[in-house]
Design an enzyme around this catalytic site. Structure first.
Site: not given
Ligand code: GUN
Length: 288
Positions: A53, A97, A120
């Site tokens: 990311k 995350q 998100d």
């Molecule tokens: N863990 C797995 N997929 C995601 C996501 O799209 N966002 C976040 N914050 N954590 C994740």
């Protein structure tokens, strides 16, 4: 029949190029879109996701900040960190995350994020806005899937859409987005009886369970569009999805590969959400 392969990587590259262009436009107005990613602990998969990311942000010209916290940090300390990011004008998007360590209440942490920075789309306000047809942020994975379907010219109007997996991250928001485009949506979960009877009705099938091979070719309607959200590593170290690719490919009309399908689109849409949060912050700035 052998399915057409939906190239998520190529589409993600195109989306990222467009984001990079819009970032330059915004920079001319003195705004650098910024994303802060908070990683608690050392989950190996999360570390890879967070690294990807941050790299994607930097490549598209966004400001990126990764905050790594020890697994044993208190929930109060994490909430304090989130609050600092809420106040920080350089940060337009905040992503914590998941999963979080077991001693933390993930829902409470997500609710602490300013909903206008919740790239998100997991905050209850954003979930509610999506459910009522007025989305602010669409969760990145289902948003990316909608972009892929659009780019493949798959019409959802009146179509049977079946989603396997009812998580807040993928399944539930996916259902809302498909419903808004006129699909008849079936949302399956781990208790669904005779899963194949459901999946065989699907014109568009989305599988997001984290269980490798849960959907096999005999569970797919000939010609269906199959979207595989799973990313699982086999004992041999190979990446596979939730769909048994060799058998599914012989039946489906189109299918996303793993890797190179949904994964790259999730990151691309995170950049889109962060850019749009920054664009909205310009509009929201009062003129003197
Ligand atoms: N863990 C797995 N997929 C995601 C996501 O799209 N966002 C976040 N914050 N954590 C994740």
């Amino acid at each position: 029949m052998t399915a057409r392969i939906i190239d998520g990587k190529a589409l993600a590259d195109a989306v990222r190029l467009d984001v990079a262009r819009r970032v330059q436009e915004l920079k001319q107005q003195g705004i650098v879109p910024g994303l802060a990613v908070v990683l608690v602990g050392e989950d190996p998969a999360s570390q890879v996701y967070v690294r990807n990311k941050a790299a994607a942000c930097e490549k598209a010209g966004l400001y990126s900040r990764v905050i790594r916290l020890d697994a044993d940090i208190t929930e109060a300390a994490l909430l304090d960190q989130v609050d600092q990011l809420n106040q920080d004008d350089r940060v337009h998007g905040i992503l914590v995350q998941l999963p979080l360590p077991r001693h933390m209440d993930a829902a409470k942490v997500i609710e602490a994020i300013d909903a206008r920075k919740d790239v998100d789309g997991f905050h209850v306000s954003n979930a509610g806005l999506l459910m009522t047809g007025q989305p602010l942020f669409r969760p990145c994975t289902p948003y990316g899937i909608m972009k892929m379907l659009e780019s493949e010219e798959v019409s959802l109007w009146g179509a049977e859409a079946v989603i396997v997996g009812a998580s807040n991250i993928v399944g539930k928001p996916m259902a809302m987005l498909m419903l808004a485009k006129g699909a008849t949506v079936t949302l399956c979960n781990s208790k669904t009886r005779d899963l194949g009877a459901q999946t065989r009705r699907a014109d568009v099938l989305v599988v997001a369970t984290g269980k490798p091979g849960i959907v096999t070719g005999d569970m797919i309607k000939p010609g269906a569009v199959v979207i595989d959200v799973g990313i699982n590593r086999t004992e041999q170290g190979k990446l596979v999805g939730d769909v048994d690719y060799p058998s599914a490919r012989e039946v489906a009309g189109a299918i996303t590969p793993v890797p190179g399908g949904v994964g790259p689109m999730t990151i691309a849409m995170l950049l889109v959400n962060t850019l749009e949060a920054a664009e909205r912050s310009v509009v929201a700035t009062p003129v003197a």
